[in-house]
Motif scaffolding. Structure first.
Motif, PDB file in Angstrom:
ATOM      1  N   TRP A 190       0.832  -1.203   0.000  1.00 21.84           N
ATOM      2  CA  TRP A 190       0.000   0.000   0.000  1.00 21.84           C
ATOM      3  C   TRP A 190       0.868   1.255   0.000  1.00 21.84           C
ATOM      4  N   GLY A 191       1.935   1.240   0.787  1.00 24.11           N
ATOM      5  CA  GLY A 191       2.805   2.404   0.885  1.00 24.11           C
ATOM      6  C   GLY A 191       3.475   2.773  -0.424  1.00 24.11           C
ATOM      7  N   GLU A 192       3.595   1.818  -1.345  1.00 20.94           N
ATOM      8  CA  GLU A 192       4.215   2.108  -2.642  1.00 20.94           C
ATOM      9  C   GLU A 192       3.352   3.033  -3.498  1.00 20.94           C
ATOM     10  N   PHE A 193       2.034   2.800  -3.508  1.00 19.65           N
ATOM     11  CA  PHE A 193       1.180   3.561  -4.417  1.00 19.65           C
ATOM     12  C   PHE A 193       0.295   4.598  -3.736  1.00 19.65           C
ATOM     13  N   ALA A 194       0.222   4.580  -2.398  1.00 18.82           N
ATOM     14  CA  ALA A 194      -0.616   5.546  -1.686  1.00 18.82           C
ATOM     15  C   ALA A 194      -0.096   6.968  -1.926  1.00 18.82           C
ATOM     16  N   PRO A 195      -0.985   7.907  -2.246  1.00 18.29           N
ATOM     17  CA  PRO A 195      -0.563   9.283  -2.537  1.00 18.29           C
ATOM     18  C   PRO A 195       0.192   9.957  -1.396  1.00 18.29           C
ATOM     19  N   ASP A 196      -0.077   9.563  -0.156  1.00 22.39           N
ATOM     20  CA  ASP A 196       0.596  10.203   0.974  1.00 22.39           C
ATOM     21  C   ASP A 196       1.867   9.476   1.411  1.00 22.39           C
ATOM     22  N   PHE A 197       2.303   8.486   0.632  1.00 19.24           N
ATOM     23  CA  PHE A 197       3.576   7.810   0.909  1.00 19.24           C
ATOM     24  C   PHE A 197       4.433   7.863  -0.368  1.00 19.24           C
ATOM     25  N   ALA A 198       4.782   6.751  -0.981  1.00 21.93           N
ATOM     26  CA  ALA A 198       5.677   6.786  -2.151  1.00 21.93           C
ATOM     27  C   ALA A 198       5.003   7.332  -3.409  1.00 21.93           C
TER      28      ALA A 198
END
Length: 195
Positions: free
Chosen positions: A141-149
């Motif tokens: 999720w962290g790869e594509f979430a706008p508020d992370f990667a």
């Protein structure tokens, strides 16, 4: 996105499907819903594929409150994103331009379930993509979430301007194409922190 969410809710109400509660487990049984045709069974998906009709991409159990089947038309209703990519594959160096829906947009309106007591609970989520040949690959999720990667991972419906028979997962930035899942049939949202 509101229009898409309304389509989801309308389809769910029309077929009388109960939504999965916020405490999903591996034992939960969820009916997969098509926006156009009601519940979709494995047999009907196989029949559609045998008839040469795209069966859509199922978004199913795990951490999704509103499971659905995304048809090609529905995927095209999301804001179009274009990604020019290069990656190595068993067939040599590949260079393509893909158009499709951002994975973040596709999952945004589906009521992704997280543990409210967990710190950064969404970072425990992964999306397992399955192709028609049974091949699987995951993105966190962290790869594509706008508020992370904010990697613009796509559920692509065209390749080099030509419509794909079945969508393809596209992961820009990957040096190798192992996570470019062709013939995409299923997206399974999984909470890796569940016991």
């Amino acid at each position: 996105m509101t229009r898409t969410r309304n389509h989801i809710c309308s389809a769910l109400l029309l077929v009388g499907v109960a939504l999965v509660g916020s405490s999903c487990s591996s034992d939960d049984r969820v009916v997969v819903v098509s926006a156009a045709a009601g519940p979709v069974s494995s047999a009907s998906v196989a029949t559609e594929m045998a008839a040469g009709q795209p069966a859509g991409v199922r978004v199913v159990v795990g951490a999704v409150r509103e499971p659905v089947t995304l048809t090609a038309e529905w995927l095209r209703s999301f804001p179009a994103q274009t990604q020019a990519v290069e990656f190595d594959s068993s067939k040599g160096r590949q260079s393509h331009v893909y158009d499709g829906a951002a994975l973040a947009d596709v999952l945004n309106g589906l009521g992704v379930v997280t543990d409210p007591s967990a710190k950064n609970a969404a970072l425990r989520l992964a999306v397992l993509a399955t192709g028609s040949d049974g091949y699987r690959a995951a993105v966190s999720w962290g790869e594509f979430a706008p508020d992370f990667a904010a990697t613009p991972v796509l559920v692509a419906h065209t390749e080099d301007g030509r419509p794909l028979e079945q969508p393809r997962l596209v992961v820009p930035g990957d040096a190798k194409g192992g996570r470019y899942v062709s013939g995409l049939t299923e997206l399974r949202v999984v909470d890796l922190g569940m016991n």
